[in-house]
Design a protein around this motif. Sequence first.
Motif, short mmCIF file in Angstrom:
data_model
loop_
_atom_site.label_atom_id
_atom_site.label_comp_id
_atom_site.label_asym_id
_atom_site.label_seq_id
_atom_site.Cartn_x
_atom_site.Cartn_y
_atom_site.Cartn_z
N ARG A 32 0.83 -1.21 0.00
CA ARG A 32 0.00 0.00 0.00
C ARG A 32 0.87 1.26 0.00
N GLU A 37 1.09 4.05 -3.03
CA GLU A 37 0.73 5.44 -2.70
C GLU A 37 1.71 6.42 -3.35
N TYR A 82 -4.21 -5.39 -5.51
CA TYR A 82 -4.24 -4.03 -6.05
C TYR A 82 -5.65 -3.44 -5.94
N ILE A 97 -6.25 -2.22 -2.50
CA ILE A 97 -5.51 -0.99 -2.20
C ILE A 97 -6.20 0.24 -2.79
#
Length: 212
Positions: free
Chosen positions: A142, A146, A172, A175
């Motif tokens: 994660r 980001e 994914y 996330i």
Amino acid sequence: MRVDKVSKRELRMIGDAFADFEYAAGESGLAGICKGKRAVSDFIYMYSIGAYKAHMLYTTSERHEAFLAMARNDTKIPGVYIRYSIGSFLKSLDMKEAMKRLLKFPKMSRSYAEMLKKKKVPYIQVMMVAVTKPYQGQGYMRKLLEIAFEEGRKHNMPVYLNTDAKLKRDKYEHIGMKCVNEHRFSDDIVLYDLVYEPETLRKEWESEAVLR
């Protein structure tokens, strides 16, 4: 943060993280057309060197827990990256296995990246995501993504990546990405296209418009 200095050992750990991934029953991923796990590790190791030399390699912190390679599609990709990525892939390839699949599936469907280019939508492409073994299962995936998502928000662009495993696709999506397209290379190799779209993204650049 962009990687300014990295050891060969750390780059090898990226390759090993890919080689050690366990695919679900019935899928081999792109590893299915390579000469074995060592070949996969060698390919990703050399690929990572190319990304590093091209200043396209990012990490979660100075401890280098995880790595990501990314670039905007409207910028010129340095030749050093292309040489390392293509050369190492060809060396890792099991031509017999690759041809066997190509003969059965001679033409793949279009990728989402091709659709974005056709609609002239600029985007940030994530080429590689890897959490090294000592840090897996601790939330670094994660944190890594980001980095790319922040670039997407900064430039108001979608963030695109593809993967070759259902488990990776599911992670994914958890996330914050969404799977917008699938294209089959063979019975056991399916590529999943995923995209992250900032809230302020132009309507005509959203996947609903691109896919039409």
